[in-house]
Design a protein around this motif. Structure first.
Motif, PDB file in Angstrom:
ATOM      1  N   ARG A 272       0.801  -1.226   0.000  1.00 22.33           N
ATOM      2  CA  ARG A 272       0.000   0.000   0.000  1.00 22.33           C
ATOM      3  C   ARG A 272       0.837   1.280   0.000  1.00 22.33           C
ATOM      4  N   VAL A 273       2.157   1.116   0.047  1.00 22.76           N
ATOM      5  CA  VAL A 273       3.032   2.294   0.146  1.00 22.76           C
ATOM      6  C   VAL A 273       3.987   2.383  -1.040  1.00 22.76           C
ATOM      7  N   GLY A 274       4.442   1.214  -1.527  1.00 25.22           N
ATOM      8  CA  GLY A 274       5.416   1.191  -2.613  1.00 25.22           C
ATOM      9  C   GLY A 274       6.820   1.112  -2.052  1.00 25.22           C
ATOM     10  N   ASN A 275       7.776   1.425  -2.902  1.00 27.80           N
ATOM     11  CA  ASN A 275       9.173   1.318  -2.489  1.00 27.80           C
ATOM     12  C   ASN A 275       9.562   2.502  -1.614  1.00 27.80           C
ATOM     13  N   LEU A 276      10.218   2.242  -0.512  1.00 28.82           N
ATOM     14  CA  LEU A 276      10.851   3.333   0.234  1.00 28.82           C
ATOM     15  C   LEU A 276      12.320   2.986   0.412  1.00 28.82           C
ATOM     16  N   TYR A 277      12.879   2.397  -0.639  1.00 28.15           N
ATOM     17  CA  TYR A 277      14.303   2.089  -0.724  1.00 28.15           C
ATOM     18  C   TYR A 277      14.868   1.590   0.615  1.00 28.15           C
ATOM     19  N   THR A 278      15.631   2.446   1.352  1.00 24.08           N
ATOM     20  CA  THR A 278      16.307   1.980   2.573  1.00 24.08           C
ATOM     21  C   THR A 278      15.349   1.421   3.615  1.00 24.08           C
ATOM     22  N   GLY A 279      14.118   1.929   3.629  1.00 22.48           N
ATOM     23  CA  GLY A 279      13.177   1.531   4.681  1.00 22.48           C
ATOM     24  C   GLY A 279      12.332   0.325   4.328  1.00 22.48           C
ATOM     25  N   SER A 280      12.399  -0.152   3.076  1.00 18.97           N
ATOM     26  CA  SER A 280      11.437  -1.169   2.626  1.00 18.97           C
ATOM     27  C   SER A 280      11.535  -2.472   3.411  1.00 18.97           C
ATOM     28  N   LEU A 281      12.766  -2.924   3.658  1.00 16.76           N
ATOM     29  CA  LEU A 281      12.934  -4.164   4.440  1.00 16.76           C
ATOM     30  C   LEU A 281      12.327  -3.993   5.830  1.00 16.76           C
ATOM     31  N   TYR A 282      12.495  -2.808   6.397  1.00 15.56           N
ATOM     32  CA  TYR A 282      12.068  -2.623   7.784  1.00 15.56           C
ATOM     33  C   TYR A 282      10.569  -2.336   7.889  1.00 15.56           C
ATOM     34  N   LEU A 283       9.972  -1.795   6.827  1.00 13.97           N
ATOM     35  CA  LEU A 283       8.501  -1.738   6.787  1.00 13.97           C
ATOM     36  C   LEU A 283       7.956  -3.163   6.687  1.00 13.97           C
ATOM     37  N   SER A 284       8.645  -3.995   5.906  1.00 11.58           N
ATOM     38  CA  SER A 284       8.225  -5.387   5.779  1.00 11.58           C
ATOM     39  C   SER A 284       8.372  -6.129   7.113  1.00 11.58           C
ATOM     40  N   LEU A 285       9.422  -5.809   7.848  1.00  7.37           N
ATOM     41  CA  LEU A 285       9.589  -6.419   9.180  1.00  7.37           C
ATOM     42  C   LEU A 285       8.414  -6.036  10.090  1.00  7.37           C
ATOM     43  N   ILE A 286       8.022  -4.760  10.066  1.00  2.00           N
ATOM     44  CA  ILE A 286       6.878  -4.333  10.890  1.00  2.00           C
ATOM     45  C   ILE A 286       5.630  -5.101  10.455  1.00  2.00           C
ATOM     46  N   SER A 287       5.451  -5.196   9.128  1.00  4.52           N
ATOM     47  CA  SER A 287       4.266  -5.860   8.584  1.00  4.52           C
ATOM     48  C   SER A 287       4.218  -7.325   9.032  1.00  4.52           C
ATOM     49  N   LEU A 288       5.379  -7.975   8.998  1.00  2.00           N
ATOM     50  CA  LEU A 288       5.459  -9.379   9.437  1.00  2.00           C
ATOM     51  C   LEU A 288       5.098  -9.500  10.918  1.00  2.00           C
ATOM     52  N   LEU A 289       5.685  -8.637  11.735  1.00  5.62           N
ATOM     53  CA  LEU A 289       5.468  -8.737  13.186  1.00  5.62           C
ATOM     54  C   LEU A 289       4.024  -8.393  13.556  1.00  5.62           C
ATOM     55  N   ALA A 290       3.414  -7.487  12.795  1.00  5.77           N
ATOM     56  CA  ALA A 290       2.052  -7.052  13.128  1.00  5.77           C
ATOM     57  C   ALA A 290       0.994  -7.999  12.565  1.00  5.77           C
ATOM     58  N   ASN A 291       1.273  -8.609  11.408  1.00  6.37           N
ATOM     59  CA  ASN A 291       0.234  -9.370  10.706  1.00  6.37           C
ATOM     60  C   ASN A 291       0.490 -10.875  10.621  1.00  6.37           C
ATOM     61  N   GLY A 292       1.697 -11.305  10.969  1.00  8.58           N
ATOM     62  CA  GLY A 292       2.033 -12.721  10.851  1.00  8.58           C
ATOM     63  C   GLY A 292       1.764 -13.471  12.141  1.00  8.58           C
ATOM     64  N   SER A 293       2.254 -14.726  12.186  1.00 13.62           N
ATOM     65  CA  SER A 293       2.017 -15.506  13.401  1.00 13.62           C
ATOM     66  C   SER A 293       3.317 -15.764  14.156  1.00 13.62           C
ATOM     67  N   VAL A 294       4.336 -14.921  13.925  1.00 19.86           N
ATOM     68  CA  VAL A 294       5.598 -15.099  14.648  1.00 19.86           C
ATOM     69  C   VAL A 294       5.386 -14.831  16.137  1.00 19.86           C
ATOM     70  N   GLN A 295       6.165 -15.566  16.932  1.00 14.39           N
ATOM     71  CA  GLN A 295       6.042 -15.439  18.387  1.00 14.39           C
ATOM     72  C   GLN A 295       7.409 -15.243  19.011  1.00 14.39           C
ATOM     73  N   ALA A 296       7.384 -14.878  20.286  1.00 13.97           N
ATOM     74  CA  ALA A 296       8.639 -14.677  21.018  1.00 13.97           C
ATOM     75  C   ALA A 296       9.516 -15.920  20.890  1.00 13.97           C
ATOM     76  N   GLY A 297      10.783 -15.704  20.618  1.00 14.52           N
ATOM     77  CA  GLY A 297      11.737 -16.818  20.509  1.00 14.52           C
ATOM     78  C   GLY A 297      11.936 -17.302  19.086  1.00 14.52           C
ATOM     79  N   ASP A 298      11.056 -16.927  18.174  1.00 15.48           N
ATOM     80  CA  ASP A 298      11.205 -17.367  16.777  1.00 15.48           C
ATOM     81  C   ASP A 298      12.421 -16.696  16.129  1.00 15.48           C
ATOM     82  N   ARG A 299      13.074 -17.460  15.253  1.00 15.97           N
ATOM     83  CA  ARG A 299      14.169 -16.896  14.456  1.00 15.97           C
ATOM     84  C   ARG A 299      13.611 -16.434  13.117  1.00 15.97           C
ATOM     85  N   ILE A 300      13.910 -15.184  12.753  1.00 13.65           N
ATOM     86  CA  ILE A 300      13.499 -14.698  11.436  1.00 13.65           C
ATOM     87  C   ILE A 300      14.742 -14.278  10.649  1.00 13.65           C
ATOM     88  N   GLY A 301      14.676 -14.406   9.330  1.00 14.53           N
ATOM     89  CA  GLY A 301      15.798 -14.033   8.471  1.00 14.53           C
ATOM     90  C   GLY A 301      15.489 -12.721   7.778  1.00 14.53           C
TER      91      GLY A 301
END
Ligand code: CAA
Length: 386
Positions: A272-301
Motif C-alpha cells: 500500500r506504500v510502494g518502495n521506500l528504498y532503505t526503509g522497505s525491508l524494515y517496513l516489511s519487518l513491521i508488517s510481518l510482526l504485526a500481521n504474521g504468526s511469529v512469536q517470542a523466541g522465533d528466528r526470522i531471516g
C-alpha cells in the motif's frame, strides 16, 4: 548481552495513488500491477515532504522525554538526500529537539544503508551498553511518469531505536554480506529520478540472495527449518516472493506453506506504500510482526539489498514484548490518507521543490503534515513543525 530494535515506527505521505487507476491510465492490465508486480497503492509525495520530514515524522513516534537524552547517535540512511554535504540527521535532531551531545550522520549505499546503520548501532551499543542509537531509513522512490519503474515508486521512513535488552527483536550476530560493482540501478548527482536496468536489477537481487543464503548456511550451520519467517527488501512485493522461491525447495511441504503465509503477512503494508528504498525491508519487518504468526523466541531471516550492489543476510530473534515496540497505528495511518487521481499525481510529481537557488515559500494552508519543508530561502531549506 542482547542488542536489537527496541522500538520501530513508520511514516509516509498523506496522499496515495490507486494502482488499478494507474494501470487504466497506462493502458495496462491491472493484474500486472496487482499480481505481477504485487503492488496495490503507492505513496504520492508532495513538495513539502522529503526524507527530513518523513524521517522526523517516523522518529517522533518513538521519542519521548524518557529516551530523548539517551540517544547518543542519530544515523539517517538514504539515497534521496537533500544536501550533498549536510546530513539529514542534523535537521531531524533539531526538529525533534534531540540530544545536542550526539553524533549525527547520513549513510548511503542505495537501499542497503539502513542495515549498515543498524549494524553500526549494534556494534556501538556492544561497547557502550547504556547508550541508544536512533536509526532512520528514509527515501522517496522516483523513476518517472510512464516508465517501467513508475509502478514501483513510493516513499516513507522507518525509525528504529537500537539498544541493549530490546523489546522487538535482538540481532543474532550471524551476518553475511557482499558487495560488487554492478550498474543495475543508480542516480547521477544531477538527477532526481533513478536510472535502472530493471530486469537485470531483479536478477542481481536474486543472485545476491542465493549466494548469501548459501554462505550463511555454510558459515553458521543453520538450515531453512531453523526459520519461522523471512523478511525481504521489497522494491515491489513480488521481488521478495521471487527471493523466497529461490530457497523454498529446501523446506518440507508444510513449512513451504507456512513460510508463504508469513511472506503474505510481511507484504501487507508495503503493498500500500510502494518502495521506500532503505526503509522497505524494515517496513516489511513491521508488517510481518504485526500481521504474521511469529512469536517470542522465533528466528526470522532478513535480506537487505542495495543496488550498485550490496547485500546482507542476517537473523534476529523475536523478543517477548515485540508488539509493544511497534509504535505506528497503521489503520489510522491508512485511513487518514487522501486518494489522488492519476492527473493529480502527475501534477504533484512534476511540482518539485526548486533546485536552482530561487527563494520560495510554499502554501501550507491545507497541508496536514506535522513536519514540513516550508520553503527555501537563501539556498537554505526552511523546516517547520505545525
Ligand atoms: N497478470 C498477472 N501478471 C502479469 C500480467 C497480468 N496481466 N502481466 C504481466 N504480469 C507479470 C509478468 O509475468 C511479470 O512476472 P514475473 O516477474 O514473475 O515474470 C511481472 O508481471 C512484471 O512484468 P514485466 O517483467 O513485463 O514488467 P516490466 O518489464 O514492466 O518491469 C520491473 C518490471 C523490471 C520490475 C520494473 O517495474 C522496474 O524496472 N522497476 C524498478 C527496478 C526494481 O525495482 N528492481 C528491483 C531490484 S533492484 C532493488 O531492489 C533496489 C531498489 O529498491 C530499486
Amino acid at each position: 548481552m542482547k542488542i536489537g530494535i527496541d522500538q520501530i515506527a513508520f511514516a509516509t505521505s498523506d496522499k496515495y495513488l490507486d494502482l488499478t487507476e494507474l494501470a487504466h491510465a497506462r493502458d495496462t492490465d491491472p493484474n500486472k500491477f496487482l499480481i505481477g508486480i504485487g503492488q496495490s497503492e503507492q505513496a504520492v509525495i508532495t513538495k513539502t515532504q522529503n526524507i527530513v520530514t518523513l524521517g522526523a515524522s517516523a522518529a517522533a513516534q518513538i521519542i519521548n522525554d524518557s529516551n530523548r537524552d539517551m540517544i547518543d547517535m542519530i544515523l539517517v540512511a538514504t539515497e534521496s538526500g537533500i544536501d550533498n554535504s549536510k546530513s539529514a540527521a542534523v535537521y531531524i535532531q533539531k526538529l525533534l529537539k534531540l540530544n545536542r551531545y550526539a553524533r549525527t550522520l547520513e549513510l548511503k549505499q542505495a537501499c542497503y544503508a539502513g542495515t549498515a546503520g543498524l549494524m553500526f548501532a549494534r556494534d556501538f551499543v556492544a561497547s557502550h551498553p547504556e547508550k541508544q542509537v536512533l536509526v532512520i531509513a528514509a527515501d522517496v522512490a522516483r523513476y518517472g511518469i510512464n516508465t517501467p519503474g513508475e509502478v514501483t515508486q513510493g516513499g516513507g521512513a522507518v525509525a528504529m531505536l537500537v539498544k541493549a535488552n530490546p523489546q522487538v527483536i535482538s540481532f543474532n550476530d550471524d551476518n553475511v554480506y557482499m558487495s560488487d560493482d554492478v550498474m543495475d540501478f543508480w542516480r547521477p548527482i544531477y538527477r532526481s529520478e533513478a536510472l535502472v536496468d530493471g530486469h537485470f536489477s531483479a536478477n542481481i537481487y536474486q543472485d545476491f540472495f542465493k549466494e548469501l543464503w548459501d554462505r550463511y548456511r555454510s558459515t553458521t550451520g543453520h538450515a531453512i527449518n531453523d526459520f519461522k519467517a523471512f523478511a525481504f527488501h521489497l522494491p515491489f512485493t513480488k521481488m521478495g516472493l521471487k527471493g523466497l522461491r529461490e530457497i523454498l525447495p529446501e523446506a518440507t511441504e508444510d513449512q513451504q506453506a507456512a513460510l508463504l503465509a508469513e511472506f503474505e503477512a510481511s507484504r501487507v503494508y508495503n503493498r500500500r506504500v510502494g518502495n521506500l528504498y532503505t526503509g522497505s525491508l524494515y517496513l516489511s519487518l513491521i508488517s510481518l510482526l504485526a500481521n504474521g504468526s511469529v512469536q517470542a523466541g522465533d528466528r526470522i531471516g532478513l535480506f537487505s539489498y542495495g543496488s550498485g550492489a550490496e547485500g546482507e543476510f542476517y537473523s534476529a530473534t523475536v523478543e517477548a514484548n515485540f508488539k509493544h515496540g511497534l509504535q505506528t497505528d497503521f489503520n489510522a495511518l491508512f485511513a487518514k490518507r487522501t486518494q489522488v487521481s492519476v492527473a493529480e499525481y502527475e501534477e504533484i510529481f512534476a511540482d518539485k521543490a526548486p533546485n536552482d537557488g530561487q527563494n520560495v515559500m510554499f502554501d501550507l494552508t491545507n497541508d496536514p503534515n506535522r513536519f514540513v519543508l516550508a520553503g527555501i530561502q537563501d539556498e537554505k531549506h526552511v523546516y517547520k513543525q505545525q
